[in-house]
Write an enzyme that holds these catalytic residues in place. Sequence first.
Site, PDB file in Angstrom:
ATOM      1  N   TYR A 143      -6.495 -25.988  54.698  1.00  0.00           N
ATOM      2  CA  TYR A 143      -6.014 -26.603  53.828  1.00  0.00           C
ATOM      3  C   TYR A 143      -6.952 -27.870  53.157  1.00  0.00           C
ATOM      4  O   TYR A 143      -7.255 -28.173  52.258  1.00  0.00           O
ATOM      5  CB  TYR A 143      -4.700 -27.097  53.904  1.00  0.00           C
ATOM      6  CG  TYR A 143      -3.907 -27.888  52.532  1.00  0.00           C
ATOM      7  CD1 TYR A 143      -3.737 -27.618  51.576  1.00  0.00           C
ATOM      8  CD2 TYR A 143      -4.004 -29.377  52.840  1.00  0.00           C
ATOM      9  CE1 TYR A 143      -3.086 -28.445  50.650  1.00  0.00           C
ATOM     10  CE2 TYR A 143      -3.615 -30.209  51.725  1.00  0.00           C
ATOM     11  CZ  TYR A 143      -3.140 -29.697  50.786  1.00  0.00           C
ATOM     12  OH  TYR A 143      -2.758 -30.703  49.852  1.00  0.00           O
ATOM     13  N   ARG A 187      -1.561 -40.665  58.220  1.00  0.00           N
ATOM     14  CA  ARG A 187      -0.953 -42.121  57.689  1.00  0.00           C
ATOM     15  C   ARG A 187       0.070 -41.901  56.769  1.00  0.00           C
ATOM     16  O   ARG A 187       0.961 -42.647  56.845  1.00  0.00           O
ATOM     17  CB  ARG A 187      -2.196 -42.865  57.004  1.00  0.00           C
ATOM     18  CG  ARG A 187      -1.946 -44.739  56.560  1.00  0.00           C
ATOM     19  CD  ARG A 187      -2.545 -44.849  55.582  1.00  0.00           C
ATOM     20  NE  ARG A 187      -2.667 -44.057  54.294  1.00  0.00           N
ATOM     21  CZ  ARG A 187      -3.559 -44.087  53.426  1.00  0.00           C
ATOM     22  NH1 ARG A 187      -4.979 -44.909  53.409  1.00  0.00           N
ATOM     23  NH2 ARG A 187      -3.641 -43.156  52.212  1.00  0.00           N
ATOM     24  N   ARG A 200       6.879 -32.848  51.362  1.00  0.00           N
ATOM     25  CA  ARG A 200       5.592 -32.094  51.317  1.00  0.00           C
ATOM     26  C   ARG A 200       5.070 -32.261  52.813  1.00  0.00           C
ATOM     27  O   ARG A 200       5.227 -33.601  53.363  1.00  0.00           O
ATOM     28  CB  ARG A 200       4.516 -32.863  50.417  1.00  0.00           C
ATOM     29  CG  ARG A 200       5.113 -33.057  49.159  1.00  0.00           C
ATOM     30  CD  ARG A 200       4.251 -33.840  47.918  1.00  0.00           C
ATOM     31  NE  ARG A 200       2.665 -33.641  48.559  1.00  0.00           N
ATOM     32  CZ  ARG A 200       1.943 -32.752  48.203  1.00  0.00           C
ATOM     33  NH1 ARG A 200       2.757 -31.934  47.258  1.00  0.00           N
ATOM     34  NH2 ARG A 200       0.818 -32.808  48.473  1.00  0.00           N
ATOM     35  N   PHE A 260     -21.952 -45.618  49.768  1.00  0.00           N
ATOM     36  CA  PHE A 260     -21.040 -44.667  49.231  1.00  0.00           C
ATOM     37  C   PHE A 260     -20.026 -43.518  50.230  1.00  0.00           C
ATOM     38  O   PHE A 260     -18.823 -43.587  50.271  1.00  0.00           O
ATOM     39  CB  PHE A 260     -21.447 -43.933  47.861  1.00  0.00           C
ATOM     40  CG  PHE A 260     -20.416 -42.733  47.256  1.00  0.00           C
ATOM     41  CD1 PHE A 260     -19.373 -43.247  46.625  1.00  0.00           C
ATOM     42  CD2 PHE A 260     -20.574 -41.540  47.675  1.00  0.00           C
ATOM     43  CE1 PHE A 260     -18.352 -42.174  45.978  1.00  0.00           C
ATOM     44  CE2 PHE A 260     -19.875 -40.609  47.327  1.00  0.00           C
ATOM     45  CZ  PHE A 260     -18.467 -40.947  46.403  1.00  0.00           C
TER      46      PHE A 260
HETATM   47  C1  D61 Z   1     -18.618 -39.129  50.737  1.00  0.00           C
HETATM   48  C2  D61 Z   1     -18.088 -39.943  50.107  1.00  0.00           C
HETATM   49  C3  D61 Z   1     -16.434 -39.607  49.770  1.00  0.00           C
HETATM   50  C4  D61 Z   1     -16.035 -38.320  50.265  1.00  0.00           C
HETATM   51  C5  D61 Z   1     -16.891 -37.473  50.761  1.00  0.00           C
HETATM   52  C6  D61 Z   1     -17.966 -37.868  51.083  1.00  0.00           C
HETATM   53  C7  D61 Z   1     -16.043 -36.308  51.342  1.00  0.00           C
HETATM   54  C8  D61 Z   1     -15.085 -35.998  50.705  1.00  0.00           C
HETATM   55  C9  D61 Z   1     -13.970 -37.057  49.869  1.00  0.00           C
HETATM   56  C10 D61 Z   1     -14.835 -37.889  49.532  1.00  0.00           C
HETATM   57  C11 D61 Z   1     -12.717 -36.554  49.485  1.00  0.00           C
HETATM   58  C12 D61 Z   1     -11.763 -37.091  50.397  1.00  0.00           C
HETATM   59  C13 D61 Z   1     -10.456 -37.040  50.116  1.00  0.00           C
HETATM   60  C14 D61 Z   1      -9.545 -37.833  51.006  1.00  0.00           C
HETATM   61  C15 D61 Z   1      -8.273 -38.583  50.163  1.00  0.00           C
HETATM   62  N1  D61 Z   1      -7.388 -37.580  50.038  1.00  0.00           N
HETATM   63  C16 D61 Z   1      -6.739 -37.283  48.724  1.00  0.00           C
HETATM   64  O1  D61 Z   1      -7.123 -38.063  47.945  1.00  0.00           O
HETATM   65  C17 D61 Z   1      -6.007 -36.305  48.551  1.00  0.00           C
HETATM   66  O2  D61 Z   1      -6.023 -35.357  47.538  1.00  0.00           O
HETATM   67  C18 D61 Z   1      -7.038 -34.456  47.605  1.00  0.00           C
HETATM   68  C19 D61 Z   1      -7.228 -33.731  46.400  1.00  0.00           C
HETATM   69  C20 D61 Z   1      -8.114 -34.633  45.287  1.00  0.00           C
HETATM   70  C21 D61 Z   1      -9.301 -35.134  45.838  1.00  0.00           C
HETATM   71  C22 D61 Z   1      -9.882 -36.146  44.832  1.00  0.00           C
HETATM   72  C23 D61 Z   1     -11.292 -36.890  45.235  1.00  0.00           C
HETATM   73  C24 D61 Z   1     -10.904 -37.897  46.248  1.00  0.00           C
HETATM   74  C25 D61 Z   1     -12.037 -38.545  46.657  1.00  0.00           C
HETATM   75  C26 D61 Z   1     -13.302 -38.475  45.860  1.00  0.00           C
HETATM   76  C27 D61 Z   1     -13.356 -37.461  44.889  1.00  0.00           C
HETATM   77  C28 D61 Z   1     -12.212 -36.599  44.430  1.00  0.00           C
HETATM   78  C29 D61 Z   1     -14.406 -37.475  44.153  1.00  0.00           C
HETATM   79  C30 D61 Z   1     -15.456 -38.381  44.343  1.00  0.00           C
HETATM   80  C31 D61 Z   1     -15.423 -39.271  45.483  1.00  0.00           C
HETATM   81  C32 D61 Z   1     -14.274 -39.463  46.151  1.00  0.00           C
HETATM   82  C33 D61 Z   1      -4.331 -36.907  48.200  1.00  0.00           C
HETATM   83  O3  D61 Z   1      -4.314 -37.824  47.434  1.00  0.00           O
HETATM   84  C34 D61 Z   1      -2.926 -38.282  47.277  1.00  0.00           C
HETATM   85  C35 D61 Z   1      -3.296 -39.799  47.677  1.00  0.00           C
HETATM   86  O4  D61 Z   1      -3.930 -40.019  48.801  1.00  0.00           O
HETATM   87  O5  D61 Z   1      -3.288 -40.628  46.784  1.00  0.00           O
HETATM   88  C36 D61 Z   1      -3.413 -35.566  48.489  1.00  0.00           C
HETATM   89  O6  D61 Z   1      -2.880 -35.124  47.570  1.00  0.00           O
HETATM   90  O7  D61 Z   1      -3.431 -35.109  49.533  1.00  0.00           O
HETATM   91 MG    MG Z   2      -2.480 -33.323  46.895  1.00  0.00          MG
END
Ligand code: D61
Ligand code: MG
Length: 430
Positions: A143, A187, A200, A260
């Site tokens: 997941y 968290r 969820r 970043f």
């Molecule tokens: C380097 C820098 C940033 C990085 C990386 C490497 C590798 C992975 C990520 C960022 C993604 C990390 C996601 C961690 C936070 N989780 C969420 O936001 C959950 O949603 C996941 C699905 C959508 C992902 C959207 C996303 C997030 C960060 C990004 C990106 C896209 C694009 C570019 C840069 C960063 C979480 O959301 C709810 C909430 O926390 O508000 C969930 O629904 O589980």
């Molecule tokens: Mg989500």
Amino acid sequence: MRPSRSHLSLTGPFCYTMLHKVSRSFALVIQQLDTDLRNAVCIFYLVLRALDTVEDDTSIPTEVKVPILLAFHSHVYDRDWHFACGTNDYKVLMDQFHLVSTAFLELGKGYQKAIEDITQKMGAGMAKFICKEVETIDDYDEYCHYVAGLVGLGLSKLFYASGKEDMAAEDLSNSMGLFLQKANIIRDYLEDINEIPKSRMFWPREIWSKYVNKLEDLKYEENSVKAVECLNDMVTNALTHAEDCFKYISALKNPAIFRFCAIPQVMAIGTLALCYNNIEVFRGVVKMRRGLTAKVIDRTNKMSDVYGAFYDFSCMLKSKINKNDPNATKTLSRINAIQKTCIDSGVLNRRLEILHNPKWAKLQFNHDCPTFHYTGHHFLVSLRQPINKLVIGGILELLSVSMGEAYVLIEVAFLCLYAVFLLDSVYPIF
Ligand code: D61
Ligand code: MG
């Protein structure tokens, strides 16, 4: 024909305003990338955030939600596509999604393909987990791969397409996402379990079933001991990804891309240190304070900062390990492995030399505090700047001490300062 930039200049302000509204933490780090890559990453973020808004909206019936998740990657090419869901700023993002598609269509083809590919895979993965619970640790990793590991893969592709970085290994890119996502899932326990109309659940049954019969039982006061043990098990699981993150980050060449990538990872280890052994995770919101966040953003510029921060945060986590915790040995060995990597990197030598100076031995206080154990040593390790209110505030928060307990720490801080004068130390932090 109009130059391709003109469209972005129309939708650009919307996209960056939207980015600030929907992302508390990523907007700042995205903003400091160079223009071309910054636009691609901003659109990538907004597209996936919109997809996640569909996934997260528990009021959409499954039979409506699944087809949208599966086809989302094709909707980004359609300026007229629209689906109303989400609340507040997320609702605005969905209502105005045509502005995101318009900006997407202005990106270079290489960027577009990478974003489409990841959106398709993430949508399919989310759809799979709409009807499936996170049972095993493998399910949990799967997941997290869909919702965050794929973001890591996509970002590596965007960095490569920008010509600024080599192509990173897939498993390392995946770990970057898993470490961030797991810190979030840990968290956000209470927020996710209390979600209306339907809770969820992302904590794997394989872990929580060792402690309680139902995941929601963790929030009830009578299960406090089991809840914290389960939480510590979850944190221990997340720590396995730290070393891949070091490998990924240390291979980066561009300073803006480095920051970043590194800043969110430092925040994640900080969040894990803050949550570890902390019952507040089951009672309310546990977040790093603004001041501490600002410091991380300001002071994460090179690899030695990353090793230094991981070393400091793992010291704090280590000081919170209770020897009666069922996973104490496992947690300790993971922390030691992380600290060994930081030490073996060689960049902490100067700090360690100073800390291992025999004169500090006199500062090994052992106060009996109800929520944690620490020594003067740990306290010193965490100080890299002159003692001031912010630093003390940050440390109190990280150690999850209440104001009632704070006086002990402040007393130790002054004893340390006093000792510095007495011993005529040249410890560089002061
Ligand atoms: C380097 C820098 C940033 C990085 C990386 C490497 C590798 C992975 C990520 C960022 C993604 C990390 C996601 C961690 C936070 N989780 C969420 O936001 C959950 O949603 C996941 C699905 C959508 C992902 C959207 C996303 C997030 C960060 C990004 C990106 C896209 C694009 C570019 C840069 C960063 C979480 O959301 C709810 C909430 O926390 O508000 C969930 O629904 O589980
Ligand atoms: Mg989500």
